[in-house]
Design an enzyme around this catalytic site. Structure first.
Site, PDB file in Angstrom:
ATOM      1  N   ASP A  57       0.881  -1.161   0.000  1.00  0.00           N
ATOM      2  CA  ASP A  57       0.000   0.000   0.000  1.00  0.00           C
ATOM      3  C   ASP A  57       0.922   1.215   0.000  1.00  0.00           C
ATOM      4  O   ASP A  57       1.640   1.444   0.967  1.00  0.00           O
ATOM      5  CB  ASP A  57      -0.890  -0.015   1.240  1.00  0.00           C
ATOM      6  CG  ASP A  57      -1.834   1.188   1.323  1.00  0.00           C
ATOM      7  OD1 ASP A  57      -1.633   2.166   0.568  1.00  0.00           O
ATOM      8  OD2 ASP A  57      -2.768   1.159   2.148  1.00  0.00           O
ATOM      9  N   ASN A  84       3.464   4.283 -10.695  1.00  0.00           N
ATOM     10  CA  ASN A  84       2.209   4.205 -11.439  1.00  0.00           C
ATOM     11  C   ASN A  84       0.969   4.203 -10.559  1.00  0.00           C
ATOM     12  O   ASN A  84      -0.098   4.632 -10.993  1.00  0.00           O
ATOM     13  CB  ASN A  84       2.234   2.943 -12.309  1.00  0.00           C
ATOM     14  CG  ASN A  84       0.880   2.628 -12.913  1.00  0.00           C
ATOM     15  OD1 ASN A  84       0.411   3.317 -13.815  1.00  0.00           O
ATOM     16  ND2 ASN A  84       0.237   1.588 -12.396  1.00  0.00           N
ATOM     17  N   SER A 135       1.911  10.430 -14.729  1.00  0.00           N
ATOM     18  CA  SER A 135       1.070  11.550 -14.342  1.00  0.00           C
ATOM     19  C   SER A 135      -0.182  11.516 -15.218  1.00  0.00           C
ATOM     20  O   SER A 135      -0.845  10.489 -15.344  1.00  0.00           O
ATOM     21  CB  SER A 135       1.836  12.869 -14.482  1.00  0.00           C
ATOM     22  OG  SER A 135       1.038  13.974 -14.107  1.00  0.00           O
ATOM     23  N   TYR A 149      -7.588  15.509  -7.855  1.00  0.00           N
ATOM     24  CA  TYR A 149      -6.742  14.743  -8.767  1.00  0.00           C
ATOM     25  C   TYR A 149      -5.720  15.680  -9.406  1.00  0.00           C
ATOM     26  O   TYR A 149      -4.527  15.370  -9.466  1.00  0.00           O
ATOM     27  CB  TYR A 149      -7.588  14.065  -9.837  1.00  0.00           C
ATOM     28  CG  TYR A 149      -6.782  13.267 -10.831  1.00  0.00           C
ATOM     29  CD1 TYR A 149      -6.216  12.047 -10.466  1.00  0.00           C
ATOM     30  CD2 TYR A 149      -6.584  13.727 -12.132  1.00  0.00           C
ATOM     31  CE1 TYR A 149      -5.466  11.308 -11.380  1.00  0.00           C
ATOM     32  CE2 TYR A 149      -5.842  13.005 -13.040  1.00  0.00           C
ATOM     33  CZ  TYR A 149      -5.289  11.792 -12.661  1.00  0.00           C
ATOM     34  OH  TYR A 149      -4.548  11.067 -13.562  1.00  0.00           O
ATOM     35  N   LYS A 153      -1.538  15.651  -9.261  1.00  0.00           N
ATOM     36  CA  LYS A 153      -0.731  15.523 -10.475  1.00  0.00           C
ATOM     37  C   LYS A 153       0.119  16.766 -10.729  1.00  0.00           C
ATOM     38  O   LYS A 153       1.278  16.658 -11.138  1.00  0.00           O
ATOM     39  CB  LYS A 153      -1.624  15.218 -11.682  1.00  0.00           C
ATOM     40  CG  LYS A 153      -2.278  13.845 -11.615  1.00  0.00           C
ATOM     41  CD  LYS A 153      -1.245  12.729 -11.432  1.00  0.00           C
ATOM     42  CE  LYS A 153      -1.860  11.356 -11.438  1.00  0.00           C
ATOM     43  NZ  LYS A 153      -0.865  10.278 -11.184  1.00  0.00           N
ATOM     44  N   THR A 184      -8.947   2.231 -19.776  1.00  0.00           N
ATOM     45  CA  THR A 184      -8.454   1.460 -18.639  1.00  0.00           C
ATOM     46  C   THR A 184      -9.451   1.529 -17.499  1.00  0.00           C
ATOM     47  O   THR A 184     -10.445   2.252 -17.549  1.00  0.00           O
ATOM     48  CB  THR A 184      -7.110   2.028 -18.130  1.00  0.00           C
ATOM     49  OG1 THR A 184      -7.344   3.325 -17.551  1.00  0.00           O
ATOM     50  CG2 THR A 184      -6.095   2.156 -19.255  1.00  0.00           C
TER      51      THR A 184
END
Length: 280
Positions: A57, A84, A135, A149, A153, A184
């Site tokens: 984690d 990632n 990113s 988010y 980033k 994805t």
């Protein structure tokens, strides 16, 4: 083709899974971190000698360091580290809970920072290597309903760009990958949505709902092609600082950056007005 050893976080799905599958298929070694080892049991069975699953984690800094240290010790050398692990969180800033904010920062930002920091002593000691930070073009372009988010980033891109300059003398290259929308689990599976408030219905803050619904059209990005370009980037010298993947992502990024430059250029007199006069 040079065989390499890779350390990749978050390999159970999305880009992490695609990268791992392509690398193993070509004969490379991969240490892949997951929270649920059952999701990569097939890879462990098919590639028992070249795939090493680590339960991790990334919000646990001590565990990140232990995993990195153990991986370098067991494999002698790791050529490429890919940060990632991460996820998307959607909703207006007012709709997000404190816990949601803390968790996405701990995962996307702090987790990535600590992973990179943990690898640096090893990469220096072995005389170089490559760090790839996944990113998003959301690290350059911001949309409503995605504030946290973007915060993570934009933050990790500043960190990675600074670190790239710090470690270049040691032969360590850093690349920030900025993918556009891809097919994805990030968009159609793992995305997390706040408890939405009716006050924001019909406003830009809830426009993301259309994007998350596959019935409105799938994202244009092909994860397999994107993963292939990421893998190929390791052969490029010097390491490219940024890679934008996806034509829509590149177009949007260039448009936003041009508008930003135009805005800055209009502030020339304003900026100069705050300097001491040349003779003072």
């Amino acid at each position: 083709m040079t065989s390499r050893t890779w350390l990749i976080t978050g390999v159970s799905s999305g880009f992490g899974r695609e990268l791992t599958e392509q690398l193993l298929a070509r004969g490379d070694r991969v240490v892949g971190t997951v929270r649920d080892p059952g999701k990569v049991a097939d890879l462990a069975g098919e590639y028992p000698d070249t795939f090493h699953a680590e339960v991790l984690d990334v919000t646990d800094t001590a565990a990140v360091r232990q995993t990195v240290d153990r991986s370098f010790a067991d494999l002698d050398r790791i050529d490429v580290v890919i940060s990632n692990a991460g996820y998307g969180l959607f909703g207006a800033a007012e709709e997000l809970t404190d816990a949601q904010i803390d968790h996405i920062i701990a995962t996307n930002l702090t987790g990535s920072i600590q992973l990179i920091r943990a690898t640096l002593p090893h990469l220096r000691a072995q005389g170089g290597g490559r760090i790839i930070q996944i990113s998003s073009y959301g690290g350059q372009v911001a949309f409503p309903g995605n504030s946290m988010y973007h915060a993570t980033k934009w933050g990790i891109e500043g960190f990675a760009e600074s670190v790239a300059q710090e470690v270049a003398p040691f032969g360590i290259g850093v690349t920030i990958v900025e993918p556009g929308g891809a097919r994805t689990d990030f968009r159609y599976g793992s995305a997390r949505v706040a408890d939405l408030m009716p006050e924001y219905d019909g406003t830009p803050a809830h426009a993301f709902q259309k994007m998350l619904d596959p019935a409105n059209g799938l994202a244009p990005g092909d994860p397999a092609r994107m993963a292939a370009r990421i893998i190929e980037s390791v052969d490029v010298e010097p390491a490219p600082l940024r890679m934008v993947l996806g034509s829509q992502a590149l177009e949007n990024t260039v448009t936003v950056l041009r508008d930003r430059i135009t805005s800055f250029e209009k502030q020339t007199e304003l900026a100069a007005s705050t300097d001491f006069p040349p003779d003072e």
